[in-house]
Design an enzyme around this catalytic site. Structure first.
Site, PDB file in Angstrom:
ATOM      1  N   TYR A 101       0.843  -1.199   0.000  1.00 30.36           N
ATOM      2  CA  TYR A 101       0.000   0.000   0.000  1.00 30.36           C
ATOM      3  C   TYR A 101       0.881   1.252   0.000  1.00 30.36           C
ATOM      4  CZ  TYR A 101      -2.810   3.770   1.941  1.00 30.36           C
ATOM      5  OH  TYR A 101      -3.407   4.988   2.161  1.00 30.36           O
ATOM      6  N   GLU A 106     -11.157   6.331   5.616  1.00 23.83           N
ATOM      7  CA  GLU A 106     -10.516   7.144   6.660  1.00 23.83           C
ATOM      8  C   GLU A 106     -11.476   7.365   7.822  1.00 23.83           C
ATOM      9  OE1 GLU A 106      -7.409   7.986   6.839  1.00 23.83           O
ATOM     10  OE2 GLU A 106      -6.666   7.949   4.793  1.00 23.83           O
ATOM     11  N   TRP A 136      -4.552   2.180  10.704  1.00 26.55           N
ATOM     12  CA  TRP A 136      -4.868   2.098   9.285  1.00 26.55           C
ATOM     13  C   TRP A 136      -4.778   0.658   8.781  1.00 26.55           C
ATOM     14  CZ3 TRP A 136      -7.670   4.201   5.890  1.00 26.55           C
ATOM     15  CH2 TRP A 136      -7.452   4.021   4.522  1.00 26.55           C
TER      16      TRP A 136
END
Length: 197
Positions: free
Chosen positions: A18, A40, A48
Site C-alpha cells: 500500500y 478514513e 490504518w
C-alpha cells in the site's frame, strides 16, 4: 542518502505494498477520493492496517463505494452491515458513510466535484514536505483544519482535521514520504506529470 521506506508501513507485506503503490499518489478521481473518505472515517480511533485488512470486504459490503447506491441505504441495510464481520461494525461510522454519500451527491448536484472541493485547499497543488522522521509529521495542518470545517458545513461526517490530514496524505494532496524513502520521487514525478507541482 540511503533509501529507507517510511517506518509506519514495515509491519506487514500488505502495508508495504500500500505504501509503495498507493500512499501519496495524487488522486483526482471522485470515486477513489470518496472511497478514501469512507475508509478514513472507518479508521477513526483505529490503526490504518485494521482498515486496510478489511478494504476488500468494504468494497463488497458498500457496493464498490458507489455513492448513489450508498446514499439509498436505509435502516434495514445499515442493520445488515452491522452484522458483517468483514467491516468495522460501528453504527456511527456506517451511518457516517451513508451521510457522506448523500453529501457527495448534494455537492455534485450543486455542480461541484469532490476532487475540486478537496484540492482547492491546496490550491490545486501537491504540498511537498521534507521530513526526515515520523516525529516531524504533523497530525493536522491549517489546510486540513479548513478542509474539515468546509466538509462539515457541506454535511459530511467523520471528517475531523486529523482524519482529513490522513486523507490528504493518502490521496497525494500532500507528499509526506520521508526524505530518502524510495516511494517519494515516484509520487513527485506522478504529480509533475499531472500538473500538480
Amino acid at each position: 542518502m540511503e533509501e529507507k521506506r517510511c517506518d509506519w508501513c514495515l509491519s506487514t507485506p500488505l502495508y508495504r505494498e500500500y505504501h509503495d503503490r498507493e500512499w501519496g499518489r495524487p488522486l483526482i478521481d471522485d470515486r477513489q477520493l470518496f472511497e478514501f473518505l469512507v475508509l478514513e472515517g472507518a479508521q477513526a480511533g483505529l490503526s490504518w492496517i485494521t482498515v486496510l485488512n478489511k478494504r476488500e470486504n468494504y468494497r463488497t459490503a458498500f457496493d464498490g463505494f458507489d455513492p448513489e447506491k450508498i446514499a439509498r441505504y436505509d435502516e434495514q441495510k445499515i442493520e445488515v452491515l452491522l452484522q458483517d464481520p468483514g467491516i468495522i461494525r460501528n453504527r456511527r461510522k456506517v451511518e457516517g458513510a451513508v451521510k457522506n454519500a448523500r453529501a457527495y451527491l448534494a455537492l455534485r448536484e450543486r455542480g461541484e466535484s469532490l476532487a475540486g472541493f478537496l484540492w482547492r485547499f491546496t490550491d490545486g497543488r501537491v504540498l511537498v514536505n521534507e521530513f526526515r522522521s515520523l516525529a516531524e509529521v504533523p497530525a493536522t495542518t491549517p489546510e486540513s483544519d479548513a478542509m474539515s470545517q468546509a466538509l462539515k458545513r457541506a454535511g459530511f461526517a467523520f471528517v475531523g482535521s486529523t482524519i482529513m490530514y490522513a486523507h490528504m496524505q493518502a490521496t497525494g494532496m500532500v507528499n509526506d514520504h520521508l526524505l530518502g524513502c524510495p516511494a517519494r520521487d515516484p509520487c513527485l514525478e506522478q504529480a509533475r506529470q499531472m500538473g500538480l507541482l
